[in-house]
Design a protein around this motif. Structure first.
Motif, PDB file in Angstrom:
ATOM      1  N   GLY B  25      57.230 -13.981  -2.790  1.00  0.00           N
ATOM      2  CA  GLY B  25      56.955 -12.585  -2.503  1.00  0.00           C
ATOM      3  C   GLY B  25      58.243 -11.820  -2.477  1.00  0.00           C
ATOM      4  O   GLY B  25      59.183 -12.136  -3.185  1.00  0.00           O
ATOM      5  N   GLY B  26      58.324 -10.778  -1.626  1.00  0.00           N
ATOM      6  CA  GLY B  26      59.552  -9.999  -1.570  1.00  0.00           C
ATOM      7  C   GLY B  26      60.601 -10.663  -0.706  1.00  0.00           C
ATOM      8  O   GLY B  26      61.773 -10.370  -0.797  1.00  0.00           O
ATOM      9  N   ALA B  27      60.172 -11.582   0.156  1.00  0.00           N
ATOM     10  CA  ALA B  27      61.105 -12.195   1.115  1.00  0.00           C
ATOM     11  C   ALA B  27      62.142 -13.047   0.394  1.00  0.00           C
ATOM     12  O   ALA B  27      61.889 -13.589  -0.673  1.00  0.00           O
ATOM     13  CB  ALA B  27      60.319 -13.052   2.103  1.00  0.00           C
ATOM     14  N   THR B  28      63.320 -13.149   1.020  1.00  0.00           N
ATOM     15  CA  THR B  28      64.383 -13.964   0.433  1.00  0.00           C
ATOM     16  C   THR B  28      63.916 -15.408   0.271  1.00  0.00           C
ATOM     17  O   THR B  28      63.160 -15.937   1.083  1.00  0.00           O
ATOM     18  CB  THR B  28      65.657 -13.921   1.298  1.00  0.00           C
ATOM     19  OG1 THR B  28      66.611 -14.810   0.736  1.00  0.00           O
ATOM     20  CG2 THR B  28      65.396 -14.308   2.735  1.00  0.00           C
TER      21      THR B  28
END
Lengths: 79, 211
Positions: B25-28
């Motif tokens: 997703g957008g998370a690191t």
């Protein structure tokens, strides 16, 4: 930021005599952990992360919030 | 300058396949960062619960200690860290669009909120110590200093990470890893923010007094 102001206002000793201290304390804790979850889901972007990453954060929020509400209910004499 | 940033854009567009797994997703996608963040959150959770448990057994002491703290300072510090977090979020968004100059400004903005938090905390410590509320005074102030000093150490680490990123932005590898670095720094900063979001009501606001 709005939630922070509301929490500060509730805990600032305003005239909320008709509400029990335990209700106000629980409300502040619930607002606090709702705000923490918003930071986790939207700022850290865990909302789109795989379940294996999202689950420990969700579990942390629910467990810590629940245990703190219980601990402070003991203090205010409701448990 | 524009040409310079244009070249960076090209590098970022030429992101190596597989460097940012889609399922993250957008998370690191740095597992080490998440382990560090979760580990710290668990450590603080234990401290929060220990504080709440000892509050019950030492009600009068904790109550009078809490009454001596300035809630407004806690409120200002919460708003400062939230502003810093917002600045990092905007920075991460611009990093994904390869706008590195704006990313630098956003990181500097977040660093400034951290420094102001630091200054506010030092001012608060100075006031508390000057009226005799030192760490050895009682259990409440032992918790107060322990929790806030450990948190302040995290603020220092957060400021250090963001300063490193802001200074080295143009020297970091020009591929998907750069966005990962910014996201990782952001995740650490957001952890610093959320820990304070919990500390503020615990130390300054609750339990609300009976009327």
């Amino acid at each position: 930021m709005g939630i922070t102001i509301i929490s500060w206002w509730l805990g600032h000793g305003h005239d909320f005599a008709k509400f029990a201290p335990v209700s106000l304390t629980t409300a502040i804790l619930a607002l606090t952990f709702f705000k923490i979850r918003l930071v986790i889901i939207h700022f850290m972007e865990i909302g789109h992360a795989p379940a294996a990453l999202r689950a420990p954060f969700e579990l942390w929020c629910v467990t810590v919030c629940g245990m703190l509400i219980y601990a402070f209910a003991r203090i205010t004499g409701s448990v | 300058m524009h040409k310079h940033y244009g070249r960076e854009s090209e590098f970022l567009c030429a992101e190596p396949e597989g460097s940012r797994p889609a399922e993250s997703g957008g998370a690191t996608s740095e597992p080490g960062v998440w382990l560090f963040v979760l580990g710290d959150m668990i450590l603080f959770a234990l401290l929060f619960l220990s504080y709440a448990w000892d509050y019950k057994d030492n009600y009068e002491m904790f109550r009078s200690g809490q009454a001596q703290l300035d809630q407004n300072i806690g409120l200002i510090n919460t708003l400062l860290l939230l502003t810093g977090s917002m600045s990092v979020v905007i920075g991460v968004g611009h990093a994904r669009k390869s706008r590195l100059r704006i990313v630098t400004y956003c990181l500097i903005g977040a660093i400034c909120t951290g420094v102001l938090f630091y200054a506010n905390k030092i001012h608060e410590y100075y006031h508390e110590i000057s009226v005799g509320n030192t760490m050895t005074k009682n259990m409440f102030f032992m918790y107060y200093y322990t929790l806030t000093l450990i948190h302040l150490l995290h603020v220092s680490v957060g400021i250090g990470v963001l300063t490193f990123l802001a200074c080295r932005l143009n020297k970091l590898p020009r591929d998907g890893r750069l966005v990962n670095y910014i996201e990782s720094g952001g995740a650490i900063w957001h952890m610093v923010d959320l820990l304070w979001i919990a500390l503020f009501p615990l130390l300054y606001l609750i339990p609300v007094s009976p009327f």
